[in-house]
Design a protein around this motif. Structure first.
Motif, mmCIF file in Angstrom:
data_model
loop_
_atom_site.group_PDB
_atom_site.id
_atom_site.type_symbol
_atom_site.label_atom_id
_atom_site.label_comp_id
_atom_site.label_asym_id
_atom_site.label_seq_id
_atom_site.Cartn_x
_atom_site.Cartn_y
_atom_site.Cartn_z
ATOM 1 N N TYR A 16 1.889 -11.850 0.328
ATOM 2 C CA TYR A 16 1.530 -11.098 1.571
ATOM 3 C C TYR A 16 0.878 -9.790 0.795
ATOM 4 O O TYR A 16 1.124 -9.192 0.016
ATOM 5 C CB TYR A 16 2.872 -10.386 2.137
ATOM 6 N N ALA B 273 -1.485 -9.360 6.079
ATOM 7 C CA ALA B 273 -2.061 -10.489 6.159
ATOM 8 C C ALA B 273 -1.355 -11.286 4.922
ATOM 9 O O ALA B 273 -0.543 -10.999 4.275
ATOM 10 C CB ALA B 273 -3.570 -10.142 5.816
ATOM 11 N N LYS B 274 -1.484 -12.789 5.059
ATOM 12 C CA LYS B 274 -0.734 -13.626 4.162
ATOM 13 C C LYS B 274 -1.897 -14.483 3.427
ATOM 14 O O LYS B 274 -2.986 -14.817 3.926
ATOM 15 C CB LYS B 274 0.044 -14.498 4.983
ATOM 16 N N PHE C 147 -7.185 -15.418 3.602
ATOM 17 C CA PHE C 147 -6.421 -14.516 4.041
ATOM 18 C C PHE C 147 -6.144 -14.660 5.501
ATOM 19 O O PHE C 147 -7.358 -14.995 6.266
ATOM 20 C CB PHE C 147 -7.042 -13.209 3.971
ATOM 21 N N VAL D 151 -4.737 -12.903 8.988
ATOM 22 C CA VAL D 151 -4.325 -11.362 9.390
ATOM 23 C C VAL D 151 -3.078 -11.791 10.354
ATOM 24 O O VAL D 151 -3.295 -12.431 11.444
ATOM 25 C CB VAL D 151 -5.304 -10.825 10.134
ATOM 26 N N ASP D 152 -1.747 -11.295 10.142
ATOM 27 C CA ASP D 152 -0.814 -11.576 11.015
ATOM 28 C C ASP D 152 -0.861 -10.330 11.967
ATOM 29 O O ASP D 152 -0.483 -10.656 13.143
ATOM 30 C CB ASP D 152 0.319 -11.606 10.111
ATOM 31 N N TYR E 252 -9.415 -2.964 7.624
ATOM 32 C CA TYR E 252 -10.228 -4.234 7.770
ATOM 33 C C TYR E 252 -11.047 -4.437 6.451
ATOM 34 O O TYR E 252 -11.099 -5.076 5.509
ATOM 35 C CB TYR E 252 -11.069 -4.446 8.804
ATOM 36 N N LEU F 26 -9.294 -4.889 3.217
ATOM 37 C CA LEU F 26 -8.719 -6.252 3.203
ATOM 38 C C LEU F 26 -10.073 -6.981 2.559
ATOM 39 O O LEU F 26 -9.789 -8.026 2.053
ATOM 40 C CB LEU F 26 -8.250 -6.793 4.497
ATOM 41 N N ILE G 100 -11.508 -14.824 6.022
ATOM 42 C CA ILE G 100 -10.574 -14.215 6.674
ATOM 43 C C ILE G 100 -10.182 -14.858 7.857
ATOM 44 O O ILE G 100 -11.179 -14.819 8.487
ATOM 45 C CB ILE G 100 -10.558 -12.562 6.611
ATOM 46 N N LEU H 86 -7.734 -15.128 11.714
ATOM 47 C CA LEU H 86 -6.774 -14.733 12.332
ATOM 48 C C LEU H 86 -6.870 -15.390 13.682
ATOM 49 O O LEU H 86 -7.672 -16.225 14.184
ATOM 50 C CB LEU H 86 -7.257 -12.808 12.607
#
Length: 160
Positions: free
Chosen positions: A58, A75-76, A92, A94-95, A113, A116, A128, A130
């Motif tokens: 994470y 994010a994971k 990654f 994004v949760d 952002y 990240l 990334i 999401l």
């Protein structure tokens, strides 16, 4: 305006604010899709938060302004599963991205952002990812302004 925003790792003491943010995000989902989401009191348990803080998969960052946590991004790290049809990629996902209502439109989400993105580039991620619900027009506009493109469409035909 964004020069006063400090990006830092989330800590255990941020739980109350992060939980409240998750509750706000969940309420928006309940309002936008009451056929899928239901009201809940405890969305994000403290024990779960504590485990995530120590989980190396994470990325948990917060935006702080004048000593106040005003937003966060969780994010994971993911790696494409072994599959002969797919390229192996590090990504990654994004949760959650949340900014307090009174701090929106001040560059907080953009700073989170950008942090990240820098982390993803440092770790040689391919992209990334999401998920954004169609009802969330503000999030769609923000992510598109950050260069996100539609990857696929999830479609449905409601039967009841």
């Amino acid at each position: 305006m964004t020069e006063n925003i400090k990006i830092r790792n989330l800590i255990y003491n941020d739980y109350v604010i992060v939980n409240r943010g998750y509750q706000t995000l969940h309420s928006e989902h309940v309002e936008g899709r009451p056929d899928i989401y239901k009201e809940m009191k405890d969305i994000f348990l403290e024990e779960e938060y504590s485990k995530m803080l120590t989980d190396p998969d994470y990325i948990m960052i917060g935006a702080e302004e004048d000593g106040r946590l005003t937003g966060f991004l969780i994010a994971k790290r993911k790696i494409t599963p072994v599959n002969p049809m797919l390229h192996r990629n590090r990504t990654f996902f994004v949760d959650a991205l949340f900014v307090e209502q009174d701090c929106r439109r001040k560059g907080t989400a953009k700073r989170l952002y950008e942090y990240l993105v820098a982390k993803a580039e440092e770790e040689e991620c391919a992209r990334i990812d999401l998920k954004v619900w169609g009802f969330n027009k503000g999030a769609l506009a923000f992510y598109q302004s950050m260069g996100f493109q539609i990857q696929s469409y999830n479609m449905e035909k409601k039967l009841i």
